[in-house]
Design an enzyme around this catalytic site. Structure first.
Site, short mmCIF file in Angstrom:
data_model
loop_
_atom_site.label_atom_id
_atom_site.label_comp_id
_atom_site.label_asym_id
_atom_site.label_seq_id
_atom_site.Cartn_x
_atom_site.Cartn_y
_atom_site.Cartn_z
NE ARG A 156 -6.27 -31.12 66.66
CZ ARG A 156 -6.86 -32.02 65.91
NH1 ARG A 156 -7.21 -31.73 64.67
NH2 ARG A 156 -7.11 -33.21 66.37
CE LYS A 173 -21.90 -37.49 57.69
NZ LYS A 173 -21.03 -36.36 57.98
CD GLU A 181 -10.06 -27.16 63.59
OE1 GLU A 181 -9.08 -27.85 63.22
OE2 GLU A 181 -11.23 -27.58 63.58
C1 LIG Z 1 -10.47 -30.66 64.92
C2 LIG Z 1 -11.93 -30.83 64.62
N1 LIG Z 1 -12.57 -29.85 63.94
C3 LIG Z 1 -13.89 -30.00 63.67
C4 LIG Z 1 -14.57 -31.10 64.09
C5 LIG Z 1 -16.06 -31.20 63.86
N2 LIG Z 1 -16.41 -32.35 63.01
C6 LIG Z 1 -16.91 -33.49 63.50
S1 LIG Z 1 -17.21 -34.63 62.33
C7 LIG Z 1 -16.69 -33.58 61.13
C8 LIG Z 1 -16.72 -34.03 59.71
C9 LIG Z 1 -15.89 -35.23 59.50
O1 LIG Z 1 -15.98 -35.59 58.16
P1 LIG Z 1 -15.45 -37.02 57.71
O2 LIG Z 1 -14.16 -37.29 58.35
O3 LIG Z 1 -15.49 -37.07 56.23
O4 LIG Z 1 -16.50 -38.02 58.33
P2 LIG Z 1 -18.03 -38.27 57.91
O5 LIG Z 1 -18.85 -37.55 58.94
O6 LIG Z 1 -18.25 -37.74 56.54
O7 LIG Z 1 -18.21 -39.73 57.98
C10 LIG Z 1 -16.29 -32.36 61.65
C11 LIG Z 1 -15.84 -31.21 60.86
C12 LIG Z 1 -13.86 -32.07 64.79
N3 LIG Z 1 -14.45 -33.18 65.28
N4 LIG Z 1 -12.55 -31.92 65.04
#
Ligand SMILES: Cc1ncc(C[n+]2csc(CCOP(=O)(O)OP(=O)(O)O)c2C)c(N)n1
Length: 640
Positions: free
Chosen positions: A406, A288, A378
Site C-alpha cells: 500500500r 464484535k 500504511e
Molecule cells: C491494508 C490492511 N491493513 C491491515 C489489515 C489487517 N486487518 C484485518 S481486519 C482489520 C480490522 C478491521 O476493522 P473493521 O473494519 O472495523 O472490521 P471489524 O473487524 O471490526 O468488523 C485489520 C486492521 C488489512 N486487512 N488491510
C-alpha cells in the site's frame, strides 16, 4: 467433520431461499447462522468476532437486495462468513481456509455473490462506486451497489478517497458503516471519536428519531416517497449544519445510527433506503463477537481470530509442549524493540492498526508514549515515520509485508529519495498461510531491492533478528533499513541472545561443500540446514551460505562462492521474479561468472491459501523440494 445446520439454515441454498421466508422467521435464521459459524470456527479456526457481529446485517442485506444482481461488496472480507454460508457455500464451509478449500475472504472466482476480491482493508467504497458508475454509464437504473465497511476500515486513506468521490457521483451507492468501535485492536483516531459522538449526541439522536419517523412512512407513501425523502434530507441537513455531519458535508445522505442487531428494523430501513437515489450512508452500531458469551463479553482482540476453541466453555485450545518452544518472530521483534528503546531514547515504534499482530502491543504496554498506532493507514505510517526521522528520531515502522504494498510510493518518495534512515520491519514476509494470496508477503524483496538507499535484510533466526534490529538503531544518517521475517515461530527456544552489530551487507558461511552451494536468505535457511545434514549422511557435502542481505549483497563472499562452486541453488520465501535469486544472477552476469544456477521461491502465479509448509511444498522449497533440486542439479551434467 460436517457441521449440521439448523432447520431453517439447512434449507437456504441461496438468497432466493431467504426471500421465501416470512420476515418473522429472520430472527431464527440469524440464530442458526450464528450458531453455524460458532460450530465451524470452534472446530476449524478462522476469523470469528467480525462475522458474528454482522449476522443480522448479512441476513437483512440478502433478504432485501437482489443479490447477485445488486452488487454487495464487503470491506476486508473477514466478516463475510455468514455471506458465504447463505450464498451456496454452507456445505463446503468446513473447508474454509484449508488447503484446496474455500477462501477465508470473498473471491470473485469462488462465487458470483463475491462481487469483489478482498483481504486488504478500505477498498469497498471505491470498488462499489466503480460498479455504480459503470451501471449509470450503461443506463442501468435499478441496480443497487452496497459497500459494507467497518469503522476500522474507514480509517484507511482509500476509504476517504472513495467517500470524496462518491459524494459527487450521483450514483446508486449505499455505504453501510458497521461500527463496532474495534479494528483488530481497539479502533483509534479522531474519526472513531467522531463516530462515537454522533452515536451518543442527544440533539442528533432526537433529530434522527424525527427523521426516522418520517422515513418509516416512506413505504406507505409509494410514489411520493422521493418527496418525503428529500424533505427528510433537507430537515436533517438544516439541523445538522450546526452539528456539521461529516458525511452530509461530503454530500452523502447520512442515516442512522441504527441497531445493527435488530434484523427486522434493518429490513425496514434497507427497504426504505432502496428507494432513495444517490449516494448514502447507513450507520449501524454492532458488537464484535455478538451472540457468543465469551466473545461478546471477553476480549474482542482475542476473539478476532481465536484459533479453535471449546464452544461450550469458550476455552481457546492451546498446544501444550513439554519442552521450551521457540518464540514467534513477531514476539522477538516486540520484546527486542522494548529492550532497545530502553537504551536508546530516540526509538519510536509505529504500527498501522496491528499492535497485536505485530507484537508492538508489548511496547505500547511498557512504554505507551513510545509506540503509536496510526490506524489502518500504511501510507501515513510510512510518511509519518519519515517525518520522525527528519527530526533525528529512530522510527521502527512495523508493517506486514503484504500491507507495505500500500505504501510503496511513500517508501520511494518520502523515504528513499530523501535518503532518510527509517527502519521497516516487515512481518508475515513470505507465505502468510491460511489467509491466502491477498496476505502472502511475496513481493517485498523484489519491490525493495530495486530502490536506491534501501537496505534489504532477512534474519535466519531469532538471534539474527535481534542483531539486525540492534544494527538498524545504531547511529546512521542515511538509508532505509528493511528487515523481513515470516509469520510464526523461529528456531531458538533460548532466544534472548546478547545483541551485536552485523556489518551491513555481510553474509555468513553456514557450511562448506564441494560442488554445489545453497544460498538462502531468511528463515528458509533452516530448511537448507536440514537438507545439508540429510545429504551429509549420504556423504554428499553441499555448501550453504546465509546471505542475510539481498541488498547490499556481500560481494566479497559471492566472489568466493562463484570461484569455488559451479552449481548454485538459491532459496527464498519470496517471489522468484526480481527477488534474491535474481540478485545473485545479476551479480553473476555483472562479474562474468559462469555457474549453473537454479532459483527456488514463490513462482510467477497466484498461490492460494493453505498451511505455510503446504505452500512451500507446492512451490518446491520445503526441505524435500530443496533436497530434490540439489540432487537433480548434482546429477545433471553441467552445460557450462
Ligand atoms: C491494508 C490492511 N491493513 C491491515 C489489515 C489487517 N486487518 C484485518 S481486519 C482489520 C480490522 C478491521 O476493522 P473493521 O473494519 O472495523 O472490521 P471489524 O473487524 O471490526 O468488523 C485489520 C486492521 C488489512 N486487512 N488491510
Amino acid at each position: 467433520m460436517l457441521i449440521t445446520p439448523g432447520k431453517l439454515l439447512s434449507e437456504i441454498n441461496g438468497p432466493d431461499d431467504i426471500k421465501k421466508l416470512d420476515q418473522a422467521q429472520l430472527v431464527q435464521l440469524c440464530d442458526e447462522l450464528r450458531q453455524f459459524i460458532i460450530d465451524n470456527v470452534s472446530v476449524y479456526g478462522g476469523h470469528f468476532g467480525a462475522s458474528l457481529g454482522v449476522v443480522e446485517l448479512t441476513v437483512a442485506l440478502h433478504y432485501v437486495f437482489k443479490t447477485p444482481y445488486d452488487q454487495l461488496v464487503w470491506d476486508v472480507g473477514h466478516q463475510a462468513y455468514g455471506h458465504k454460508i447463505l450464498t451456496g457455500r454452507r456445505d463446503e464451509f468446513h473447508t474454509n481456509r484449508l488447503y484446496g478449500g474455500l477462501s477465508g475472504f470473498p473471491k470473485r472466482k469462488e462465487s458470483e455473490y463475491d462481487t469483489f476480491g478482498v483481504g486488504h482493508s478500505s477498498t469497498s467504497i471505491s470498488a462499489a462506486l466503480g460498479m455504480a458508475v459503470a451501471s449509470r454509464y450503461q443506463n442501468i437504473e435499478d441496480k443497487q451497489h452496497i459497500a459494507v465497511i467497518g469503522d476500522g476500515a474507514l480509517t484507511g486513506g482509500m476509504a476517504f478517497e472513495g467517500l470524496n468521490h462518491a459524494g459527487v457521483s450521483d450514483t446508486n451507492l449505499l455505504i453501510v458503516l458497521n461500527d463496532n468501535c474495534m479494528a483488530i485492536d481497539p479502533n483509534v483516531g479522531a474519526m472513531k471519536d467522531y463516530l462515537t459522538d454522533i452515536t451518543t449526541s442527544k440533539a442528533y439522536n432526537r433529530l434522527k428519531d424525527e427523521a426516522w419517523n418520517l422515513l418509516g412512512k416512506l413505504s406507505m407513501f409509494g410514489k411520493s416517497a422521493q418527496e418525503i425523502a428529500s424533505k427528510v434530507e433537507s430537515g436533517i441537513k438544516a439541523t445538522l449544519l450546526s452539528q456539521s455531519n461529516l458525511f452530509e458535508s461530503l454530500n452523502l445522505r447520512y442515516f442512522g445510527p441504527v441497531d445493527g442487531h435488530d434484523v427486522n428494523h434493518l429490513v425496514t430501513v434497507l427497504n426504505d433506503l432502496k428507494n432513495i437515489k444517490g449516494p448514502k450512508i447507513l450507520h449501524c452500531i454492532t458488537v464484535k463477537g455478538k451472540g457468543y458469551g465469551p466473545s461478546e463479553k471477553g476480549n474482542a482482540t482475542t476473539w478476532h481470530a481465536p484459533g479453535t476453541f471449546d464452544k461450550i466453555t469458550g476455552e481457546i485450545h492451546k498446544k501444550v509442549f513439554t519442552n521450551p518452544q521457540p518464540p514467534k518472530y513477531q514476539d522477538v521483534f516486540g520484546h527486542t524493540l522494548v529492550e532497545l528503546a530502553k537504551q536508546n531514547d530516540k526509538i519510536i515504534g509505529i504500527t498501522p492498526a496491528m499492535p497485536s499482530g505485530s507484537s508492538m502491543n508489548i511496547m505500547m504496554k511498557e512504554m505507551p508514549e513510545r509506540a503509536i498506532d496510526v490506524g489502518i493507514a500504511e501510507q501515513h505510517a510510512v510518511t509519518f515515520s519519515a517525518g520522525l526521522a527528519t527530526q533525528g528520531l529512530i522510527p521502527f515502522c512495523n508493517i506486514y509485508s503484504t500491507f507495505m504494498q500500500r505504501a510503496y510510493d511513500q517508501v520511494i518518495h518520502d523515504v528513499c529519495i530523501q535518503n532518510l534512515p527509517v527502519n521497516f520491519c516487515l512481518d508475515r514476509a513470505g507465505f502468510a498461510g491460511a489467509d491466502g494470496p491477498t496476505h502472502h508477503g511475496a513481493y517485498d524483496i523484489a519491490y525493495f531491492r530495486c530502490l536506491p538507499n534501501m537496505i534489504v535484510a532477512a534474519p535466519m533466526n531469532e538471534s539474527e533478528l535481534r542483531n539486525l534490529m540492534y544494527t538498524a538503531q545504531l547511529p546512521r544518517t542515511e538509508r532505509a533499513f528493511s528487515i523481513r521475517y515470516p509469520r510464526g515461530q523461529g528456531v531458538m527456544a533460548d532466544w534472548r541472545t546478547p545483541m551485536e552489530e552485523i556489518q551491513i551487507g555481510s553474509g555468513r558461511k553456514i557450511r562448506e561443500g564441494e560442488e554445489l552451494a545453497i544460498l538462502t536468505i531468511g528463515h528458509v535457511g533452516n530448511y537448507a540446514v536440514e537438507v545439508c545434514e540429510r545429504l551429509a549422511k549420504l556423504n554428499i557435502e553441499v555448501g550453504h551460505f546465509d546471505m542475510r542481505f539481498a541488498k547490499p549483497l556481500d560481494e566479497q563472499l559471492l566472489h568466493e562462492i562463484f570461484s569455488q562452486y559451479k552449481k548454485i541453488l538459491t532459496v527464498e520465501d519470496g517471489s522468484i521474479q526480481g527477488g534474491f535469486g535474481s540478485a545473485i544472477i545479476e551479480f553473476m552476469a555483472d562479474h562474468n561468472y559462469h555457474a549453473e544456477i537454479r532459483r527456488l521461491g514463490i513462482p510467477d502465479r497466484i498461490v492460494e491459501h493453505g498451511e505455510q509448509l503446504e505452500l512451500h511444498k507446492e512451490c518446491g522449497f520445503d526441505p524435500d523440494g530443496i533436497e530434490q533440486a540439489v540432487v537433480a542439479m548434482l546429477e545433471s551434467v553441467s552445460k557450462i
